[in-house]
Scaffold this motif. Structure first.
Motif, mmCIF file in Angstrom:
data_model
loop_
_atom_site.group_PDB
_atom_site.id
_atom_site.type_symbol
_atom_site.label_atom_id
_atom_site.label_comp_id
_atom_site.label_asym_id
_atom_site.label_seq_id
_atom_site.Cartn_x
_atom_site.Cartn_y
_atom_site.Cartn_z
ATOM 1 N N ASN A 110 0.877 -1.171 0.000
ATOM 2 C CA ASN A 110 0.000 0.000 0.000
ATOM 3 C C ASN A 110 0.916 1.222 0.000
ATOM 4 O O ASN A 110 1.527 1.548 1.021
ATOM 5 C CB ASN A 110 -0.900 -0.012 1.234
ATOM 6 C CG ASN A 110 -1.904 1.126 1.227
ATOM 7 O OD1 ASN A 110 -1.686 2.170 0.617
ATOM 8 N ND2 ASN A 110 -3.006 0.933 1.934
ATOM 9 N N ASP A 124 -10.888 -9.813 4.524
ATOM 10 C CA ASP A 124 -10.876 -8.396 4.888
ATOM 11 C C ASP A 124 -9.597 -7.716 4.391
ATOM 12 O O ASP A 124 -9.637 -6.563 3.939
ATOM 13 C CB ASP A 124 -10.991 -8.232 6.405
ATOM 14 C CG ASP A 124 -12.390 -8.537 6.920
ATOM 15 O OD1 ASP A 124 -13.330 -8.557 6.102
ATOM 16 O OD2 ASP A 124 -12.538 -8.777 8.132
ATOM 17 N N GLU A 125 -8.490 -8.426 4.484
ATOM 18 C CA GLU A 125 -7.220 -7.875 4.004
ATOM 19 C C GLU A 125 -7.237 -7.741 2.485
ATOM 20 O O GLU A 125 -6.713 -6.776 1.924
ATOM 21 C CB GLU A 125 -6.068 -8.767 4.460
ATOM 22 C CG GLU A 125 -4.697 -8.154 4.268
ATOM 23 C CD GLU A 125 -3.613 -8.933 4.996
ATOM 24 O OE1 GLU A 125 -2.427 -8.597 4.792
ATOM 25 O OE2 GLU A 125 -3.938 -9.862 5.755
ATOM 26 N N GLU A 128 -9.201 -4.751 1.692
ATOM 27 C CA GLU A 128 -8.410 -3.547 1.987
ATOM 28 C C GLU A 128 -7.409 -3.254 0.869
ATOM 29 O O GLU A 128 -7.177 -2.089 0.521
ATOM 30 C CB GLU A 128 -7.685 -3.701 3.325
ATOM 31 C CG GLU A 128 -6.940 -2.453 3.754
ATOM 32 C CD GLU A 128 -6.239 -2.586 5.088
ATOM 33 O OE1 GLU A 128 -5.485 -1.663 5.455
ATOM 34 O OE2 GLU A 128 -6.411 -3.630 5.760
ATOM 35 N N SER A 132 -8.241 0.276 -0.429
ATOM 36 C CA SER A 132 -7.321 1.278 0.103
ATOM 37 C C SER A 132 -6.059 1.413 -0.747
ATOM 38 O O SER A 132 -5.707 2.503 -1.188
ATOM 39 C CB SER A 132 -6.943 0.923 1.539
ATOM 40 O OG SER A 132 -6.009 1.845 2.053
#
Length: 278
Positions: A110, A124-125, A128, A132
Motif C-alpha cells: 500500500n 478483509d485484508e 483492503e 485502500s
C-alpha cells in the motif's frame, strides 16, 4: 506416473505437523521424491513465514531426514521465497545453498501507508488491498500482482513459479472481478509469455481446492491449455500444509494436464530437473 511433491509446509511456518510426518505420508503414497518448501522469513512481522531464528534448525532437520531416508525416498531442501521488489527475491545469496526455490507473490504494498498486505490473507485484508491500496481499481490491483510475477521471473528467476493465479483465492464465482473478461486474460497471457522464455517451471497447485477456497486449481484449466501451447513445463504440487494432503487431488490434476496435451511433468530426481511421465 512418478509421484512427488515439492510444495510442502510444516510447523516451521504456517503448516501443521513435523517434517518427518510428511516424509512418512509420502513413502506410504509411493513417492519417489519429496521437497520441503517452508515460507522463507520476510523482513517484517507476520504470522505465516518461518522465523529467522528457526532457519538453521529447519535446514538441519531436512538434511537429517535426507540422510535417514536415503534408501527409501529422495528428499530435497527448498523454500518458498516471496518476491517483494527491493526487499527479497528467490535469487538472494542466502537461498543459493538450497536444492530449489519456489518463487511466489503473496504481498503487495500500500503505497499510501507503506504497509504490505497479503493477496491470500483473510478476505478483509484482500478487500483492503482493493479499496485502500488500489482505490477500488480492481484492474490496477490485478495488474500489479501479475506485474510483480513477471518482474520476478525476468530478474530473479526461481526454480518453480508458485500458484500463478493466487489472486483468485477470494474470487470464487467472480466475486470481485470476472476472470473470463479479456482484460484479465490479457494479464495472464503477458505473464505466461514471460514464463515461457525463462528457464523455470510452473506449478499445477491443488492447494486452493484442497482448502476449499477455489473450485479449481492454480492455474485455472484454460490457463493450463495456454501453457501447453507455449510449451511451459509444469509440475504437480498440493501446497500441503498438512501431511494428509501431500498428494491431494493429484489424480484429478493429472487428468487435466493430460487433457491439455501434457504427457510429462517436471520432477527433481537424482539432483536433476527432468521430465517424468504423468
Amino acid at each position: 506416473m512418478i509421484f512427488s511433491n515439492f510444495h510442502t509446509h510444516s510447523y516451521f511456518c504456517d503448516g501443521i505437523g513435523n517434517p518427518e510426518e510428511y516424509v512418512l505420508k509420502a513413502i506410504q503414497s509411493n513417492f519417489n521424491s519429496l521437497g520441503f518448501s517452508s515460507h522463507a522469513p520476510l523482513p517484517f512481522s507476520n504470522s505465516w513465514t518461518m522465523k529467522e531464528e528457526d532457519v538453521n534448525r529447519y535446514l538441519n532437520t531436512i538434511i537429517n531426514l535426507k540422510k535417514k531416508y536415503t534408501d527409501t525416498i529422495q528428499i530435497y531442501l527448498g523454500m518458498e521465497v516471496d518476491y517483494i521488489q527491493n526487499l527479497i527475491s528467490p535469487t538472494d545469496e542466502k537461498f543459493k545453498k538450497l536444492d530449489y526455490t519456489i518463487g511466489s507473490v503473496h504481498m503487495l504494498k500500500n503505497e499510501a501507508t507503506g504497509e504490505y498486505l497479503a493477496v491470500d490473507g483473510d478476505e478483509d485484508e484482500y478487500i483492503e488491498l482493493i479499496t485502500s491500496a488500489f482505490n477500488n481499481d480492481v484492474k490496477a490491483f490485478v495488474h500489479k500482482y501479475y506485474e510483480q510475477i513477471q518482474t520476478m521471473v525476468l530478474k530473479n528467476t526461481p526454480s518453480i513459479v508458485g500458484h500463478l493465479d493466487l489472486i483468485k483465492k477470494h474470487n470464487k464465482n467472480n466475486k470481485y472481478f470476472d476472470e473470463n473478461e479479456d482484460w484479465y486474460k490479457l494479464e495472464i497471457m503477458k505473464t505466461l509469455n514471460v514464463i515461457s522464455k525463462a528457464n523455470t517451471i510452473l506449478e499445477m497447485n491443488t492447494g486452493g481446492k484442497v482448502r476449499g477456497y477455489t473450485n479449481d486449481f492454480y492455474p485455472s484449466n484454460w490457463i493450463v491449455d495456454e501453457c501447453r501451447k507455449l510449451n511451459i513445463p509444469l509440475i504437480l504440487s498440493s501446497d500441503a500444509h498438512n501431511p494428509s494432503y501431500v498428494n491431494a487431488y493429484f489424480e484429478e490434476a493429472s487428468a487435466i494436464l493430460k487433457g491439455a496435451g501434457y504427457t510429462n511433468q517436471h520432477v527433481l530426481l537424482d539432483n536433476i530437473w527432468q521430465t517424468a511421465p504423468l
